[in-house]
Structure formats: C-alpha cells, structure tokens
Design an enzyme around this catalytic site. Structure first.
Site: not given
Length: 290
Positions: A64, A68, A112-113, A120, A123
């Site tokens: 998990k 992420n 891109a940003g 999520c 963390k």
C-alpha cells in the site's frame, strides 16, 4: 488468541471514484496470519473483478505505502524534468507525451504541476520514510521525492514574486483550493502552503473553489473567500491556478484580465494554452513550458 486470525486488506481506491475502484480494482491485496483467514477475506471479495494477491501481513501493508510512494515519485520526477525544461527551453508537455508512449512507463502521473497533496501521498510517503529511518536506513530517493514536491510550491511563490518585484502589499488570487478537482478535500492541499507563504510575505490573498469550504483557521481565516473567479481576480496583482477545475477553462479570461490590477497569471497545472493567454495580454507562466 486461539481461533482468531488477523488480516491486512489495504484499499487502493482513488478519491472521487471509490465505488468503481473497489468493484473493478487492479488487484486485491490480502495479507493474512494464516491460510484460512486469507480464504475468508478472499470470500468477502466475491463478485469483485480483480486479481487476488495473497501474501504475508508486512508485505501487504508495504504494498500500500509503496504504491502511493511510487505514484508520488512519478509526479516529483516529471516536476523535476519540468524545471530542467524551463532552463533549457524544452516543453515538458512534449517530453511527458513522448515518455508516456513507452509501454514500460505509461502516461499516468506524468503531468507536471505545482505539487501533490491529499490524504494519501503525503501520509504514505512520510510514513514509509519514517519506517525506513526507524530501521536505520536512510531512504535517499524517497527523501528527494518529498523535497522536490515541497520545492514546487516554493518555486511558484518565487516566480510570482519575481514578476511583481515584491509581494508586500500585493493581492494574489488563488484559483482552486482542493488538492485535486472533483472533491472538497483540503487535506495537505497545496493551496494551504501557498496561502501561508503569501501571507507571510505580507500579501493579501483572495481565493475561489467550487466545492471547498475552508474552516475558519489559519491560513484561511486571513484570506478573502470569493464566490466566482471574476470576483476573485478583481483588483488582483497576480493569480495562481492551483487546482485544475474544468470550470477554469471556461472563464472569460479577457474580461478577467481587465479586472486585474496587473495581469500576471501562474498556471500551476498547465491547464490553459500559453499562446492564447499571452495574446489576451497576460504575463503568463506555467510549469516546464517555454
């Protein structure tokens, strides 16, 4: 306790589409203390269309966090490439498109940003980093992923400040507050970091979002909440597009430019067309595009 099993069954649903992601997942991960417990958990997923992967409990929990963290890594990677594109005259949109056509890599999470947020990615990235540190291992790549993400937010403020000369006494409009469109979730949202840094530089902050309702706590208590984009940019020295809400494509930008004190627009999600915005008279900046 005899006869009691333990299982870890992490979810891999994206905010905004939990039902469809649950019913048609890429995989169902089950970590169990014993085969019978694994079988019972698998039975709970009858009718769910996804491959079931059974493993030990630590591996299931790691899967998990690792998933992420890898997605966050892809975003930070393309954001770092965007910074290099800005220095060399390349266009990160073209670069990402070409890279994404490689079947080994794929196009997902190569936009891109202004940085990632939400409940999520921050963390799980921080938890995985701390978990590694607790064992005495320094996760160099993961630490860099987090730092690149933090840097993206600082760079946005620095670019606006460079264009304005100073942020002291300036009015800046934040367009979009949630960490992504399609939700009202403000957890670890980039907008909160931007608002806090702008306020620290003695700027006035006006903000708009179609769903978010920030609580009356800092930094939001010191900002002005507006009901429309045009109201938000009225009298502003600069606007920062923070969340790629589709409504922002439909804004009458020529009218918006006329309402601004200075037509400076930083497109933190590369949502708009640079040539179009410059033709409308904006001093337009985006991420990794010339």
């Amino acid at each position: 306790m005899a006869g009691v099993g333990y299982a870890s069954n992490p979810e891999f649903t994206a905010e905004g589409r939990p039902v469809s992601d649950f019913l048609s997942p890429d995989r169902v991960v089950i970590g169990a203390s014993d085969p019978e417990t694994a079988r019972l958990v698998e039975e709970l997923h009858q009718g769910v269309d996804g491959e079931v992967v059974v493993m030990d409990i630590p591996s299931a929990e790691m899967a998990k966090m690792a998933s992420n963290a890898l997605l966050a890594t892809k975003i930070s990677f393309i954001n770092e490439i965007a910074s290099i594109c800005e220095a060399t005259g390349a266009d990160v949109g073209n670069v990402a498109r070409a890279v994404g056509l490689d079947h080994r890599l794929g196009p997902h999470f190569l936009q891109a940003g202004i940085g990632w947020g939400g409940s999520c990615f921050p963390k799980d990235s921080e938890a995985l980093k701390q978990l590694a540190s607790n064992t005495g291992y320094h996760p160099q790549l993961l630490s860099a992923v987090i730092e690149v993400n933090n840097l993206q937010k600082r760079r946005a403020i620095s670019k606006v400040k460079d264009l304005l000369g100073t942020l002291e006494g300036a009015t800046v409009a934040l367009l979009g507050l949630t960490f992504k469109p399609g939700t009202d979730d403000m957890r670890e949202a980039t907008s909160a970091v931007l608002a806090a840094r702008l306020l620290a530089e003695s700027a006035a902050v006006r903000c708009w979002d179609p769903l978010a309702r920030p609580e009356a706590v800092e930094p939001w208590a010191s900002t002005t909440r507006c009901e429309s984009v045009l109201e938000t940019v009225t009298g502003a020295d600069a606007a920062i597009l923070v969340t790629e809400w589709p409504q922002l494509r439909e804004v009458p930008w020529e009218e918006a430019r006329g309402l601004m004190r200075r037509p400076v627009l930083y497109d933190g999600r590369n949502l708009l067309e640079p040539a179009t915005m410059r033709d409308l008279g904006f001093r337009y900046l985006s991420v990794g595009r010339p």
